[in-house]
Design an enzyme around this catalytic site. Structure first.
Site, PDB file in Angstrom:
ATOM      1  N   TYR A 141       0.836  -1.202   0.000  1.00 49.82           N
ATOM      2  CA  TYR A 141       0.000   0.000   0.000  1.00 49.82           C
ATOM      3  C   TYR A 141       0.879   1.263   0.000  1.00 49.82           C
ATOM      4  O   TYR A 141       0.682   2.163  -0.809  1.00 49.82           O
ATOM      5  CB  TYR A 141      -0.926  -0.021   1.232  1.00 49.82           C
ATOM      6  N   LYS A 145       1.028   3.917  -3.075  1.00 46.86           N
ATOM      7  CA  LYS A 145       0.667   5.313  -2.804  1.00 46.86           C
ATOM      8  C   LYS A 145       1.849   6.228  -3.136  1.00 46.86           C
ATOM      9  O   LYS A 145       1.672   7.329  -3.648  1.00 46.86           O
ATOM     10  CB  LYS A 145       0.247   5.506  -1.337  1.00 46.86           C
TER      11      LYS A 145
HETATM   12  O1  LIG Z   1      -6.872  -6.561  14.005  1.00 45.92           O
HETATM   13  C1  LIG Z   1      -6.152  -5.550  13.885  1.00 45.92           C
HETATM   14  C2  LIG Z   1      -6.287  -4.646  12.816  1.00 45.92           C
HETATM   15  C3  LIG Z   1      -5.444  -3.579  12.762  1.00 45.92           C
HETATM   16  N1  LIG Z   1      -4.480  -3.377  13.695  1.00 45.92           N
HETATM   17  C4  LIG Z   1      -3.614  -2.188  13.621  1.00 45.92           C
HETATM   18  O2  LIG Z   1      -4.422  -1.048  13.728  1.00 45.92           O
HETATM   19  C5  LIG Z   1      -3.854   0.029  13.030  1.00 45.92           C
HETATM   20  C6  LIG Z   1      -4.888   0.621  12.117  1.00 45.92           C
HETATM   21  O3  LIG Z   1      -5.190  -0.296  11.095  1.00 45.92           O
HETATM   22  P1  LIG Z   1      -6.252  -0.021   9.944  1.00 45.92           P
HETATM   23  O4  LIG Z   1      -7.428   0.693  10.486  1.00 45.92           O
HETATM   24  O5  LIG Z   1      -6.507  -1.323   9.270  1.00 45.92           O
HETATM   25  O6  LIG Z   1      -5.561   0.989   8.941  1.00 45.92           O
HETATM   26  P2  LIG Z   1      -4.028   1.191   8.460  1.00 45.92           P
HETATM   27  O7  LIG Z   1      -3.433  -0.047   7.990  1.00 45.92           O
HETATM   28  O8  LIG Z   1      -3.310   1.903   9.544  1.00 45.92           O
HETATM   29  O9  LIG Z   1      -4.255   2.164   7.194  1.00 45.92           O
HETATM   30  C7  LIG Z   1      -4.924   3.398   7.422  1.00 45.92           C
HETATM   31  O10 LIG Z   1      -3.992   4.382   7.786  1.00 45.92           O
HETATM   32  C8  LIG Z   1      -3.088   4.786   6.793  1.00 45.92           C
HETATM   33  C9  LIG Z   1      -2.181   5.877   7.319  1.00 45.92           C
HETATM   34  O11 LIG Z   1      -1.701   5.682   8.574  1.00 45.92           O
HETATM   35  C10 LIG Z   1      -3.853   5.314   5.616  1.00 45.92           C
HETATM   36  O12 LIG Z   1      -2.953   5.674   4.599  1.00 45.92           O
HETATM   37  C11 LIG Z   1      -4.809   4.265   5.095  1.00 45.92           C
HETATM   38  O13 LIG Z   1      -5.582   4.836   4.053  1.00 45.92           O
HETATM   39  C12 LIG Z   1      -5.707   3.821   6.198  1.00 45.92           C
HETATM   40  O14 LIG Z   1      -6.543   2.789   5.749  1.00 45.92           O
HETATM   41  C13 LIG Z   1      -2.626  -0.535  12.322  1.00 45.92           C
HETATM   42  O15 LIG Z   1      -1.490  -0.221  13.085  1.00 45.92           O
HETATM   43  C14 LIG Z   1      -2.858  -2.023  12.325  1.00 45.92           C
HETATM   44  O16 LIG Z   1      -1.663  -2.761  12.354  1.00 45.92           O
HETATM   45  C15 LIG Z   1      -4.357  -4.249  14.751  1.00 45.92           C
HETATM   46  O17 LIG Z   1      -3.505  -4.067  15.621  1.00 45.92           O
HETATM   47  N2  LIG Z   1      -5.196  -5.310  14.840  1.00 45.92           N
END
Ligand SMILES: O=c1ccn([C@@H]2O[C@H](COP(=O)(O)OP(=O)(O)O[C@H]3O[C@H](CO)[C@@H](O)[C@H](O)[C@H]3O)[C@@H](O)[C@H]2O)c(=O)[nH]1
Length: 307
Positions: A141, A145
């Site tokens: 990703y 991006k």
């Molecule tokens: O079961 C889970 C799912 C997620 N996470 C964590 O929670 C955080 C948030 O995850 P998620 O809401 O899935 O989004 P991200 O992967 O952080 O991606 C988001 O955040 C990015 C910037 O930080 C943006 O660019 C993206 O568009 C947006 O979807 C991350 O650290 C994940 O590793 C967990 O610990 N457990």
């Protein structure tokens, strides 16, 4: 500055209304961006694949003339388009990079491109990510991006790229961490039982924005000097506290089960970046923008938007 004339006088002259075209304007972020422009007195046109868009268009498949036609009369085009949840890198390349290349080929008058802080390489805990940090994205990703950002910066189009951190608020995507939690809580309410939340271990400490603050940053960027600006609050919070906060505002009894996901599964686009905190000073200096809403409100409004 011109002198004020009495309202309704025949000499009254209004500034022409400026038009913002929001690509992906029916998505989670795009909807809030569109609203923020309207609140700031702009006319908006949302463009997207869904029937809810003002202009229904597949930006990857449409003829270039049609894409260019969508920009007619626009002062600024905002690129908040492109799906990525659950997609592999090749599919993301089409939905994020090809789409951006086509937008650029259609020559928007001015562009605000939504990038991500995941375009930078991971930083040690405690460090804030600045615009001068090395570009070394780890996941697919972040890589795609960044390819889209690079296309923008190399295009000669007048553009501001916002590298944005996580955001939450009404309409958050069901596949995001807080989306998954909220929909599981909702299901439990409807079934009249406690919720069981099965999540990957909540180790991350991240900078989270109210999506409405992000939307205001986009409006501020519409009139800013070209360049790259990071968008975040400057405060990293343990994501566990956000999950607990959401459970609390929902009032639903919930059990969290944390389990390492299989190595092959993709938990989140940014699962690799456990620590993420943005240095908000460029946004303050260049855009005159600072995040001002608190996350409790964002979580509460998200939950209420589902009920
Ligand atoms: O079961 C889970 C799912 C997620 N996470 C964590 O929670 C955080 C948030 O995850 P998620 O809401 O899935 O989004 P991200 O992967 O952080 O991606 C988001 O955040 C990015 C910037 O930080 C943006 O660019 C993206 O568009 C947006 O979807 C991350 O650290 C994940 O590793 C967990 O610990 N457990």
């Amino acid at each position: 500055m011109s002198a004020k004339r009495p309202a309704g006088s025949r000499y009254e002259r209004r500034d022409p209304v400026k038009r913002a075209v929001i690509l992906g304007g029916t998505g989670f972020v795009g909807r809030h961006v569109s609203r923020a422009f309207t609140d700031a007195g702009w006319e908006t046109v949302t463009v997207g694949r869904s029937a809810a868009a003002d202009l229904r268009l597949d930006l990857v498949a449409a003829a270039l003339d049609t894409v260019a036609g969508a920009f007619a009369g626009a002062e600024v085009v905002v690129n908040a388009a492109g799906s990525y949840w659950g997609l592999g890198e090749e599919q993301m390349r089409v939905s994020l990079v090809t789409l951006t290349e086509r937008v650029l080929a259609a020559r928007p008058p001015r562009l605000v491109q939504l990038g991500t802080v995941l375009e930078y390489g991971p930083l040690p805990p405690g460090r804030c990510v600045t615009e001068n940090d090395p570009i070394d994205p780890v996941g697919g990703y972040g890589r795609t991006k960044y390819a889209a950002t690079k296309a923008v910066l190399d295009s000669g189009v007048e553009a501001v790229v916002l590298r944005v951190t996580n955001s939450v608020g009404p309409g958050a995507h069901p596949s995001s961490l807080l989306g998954k939690v909220a929909y599981a809580l909702l299901e439990a309410v409807r079934a009249g039982r406690p919720a069981r939340l099965e999540l990957a271990p909540l180790r991350a400490v991240r900078d989270y924005l109210d999506v409405r603050d992000l939307a205001e940053a986009v409006v501020a960027a519409a009139g800013a000097a070209p360049g790259v600006v990071n968008i975040g609050t400057g405060r990293a919070v343990p994501i566990r506290s956000l999950v607990n906060g959401l459970i609390e505002v929902s009032g639903v009894a919930a059990e969290i089960v944390e389990r390492e996901p299989p190595a092959t599964s993709q938990v989140s686009p940014g699962a690799i970046a456990e620590w993420l905190q943005v240095d908000p000073s460029t946004a303050r200096d260049v855009l005159g923008w600072t995040a001002r809403r608190d996350l409790e409100q964002a979580l509460g409004d998200f939950w209420r938007s589902l009920n």
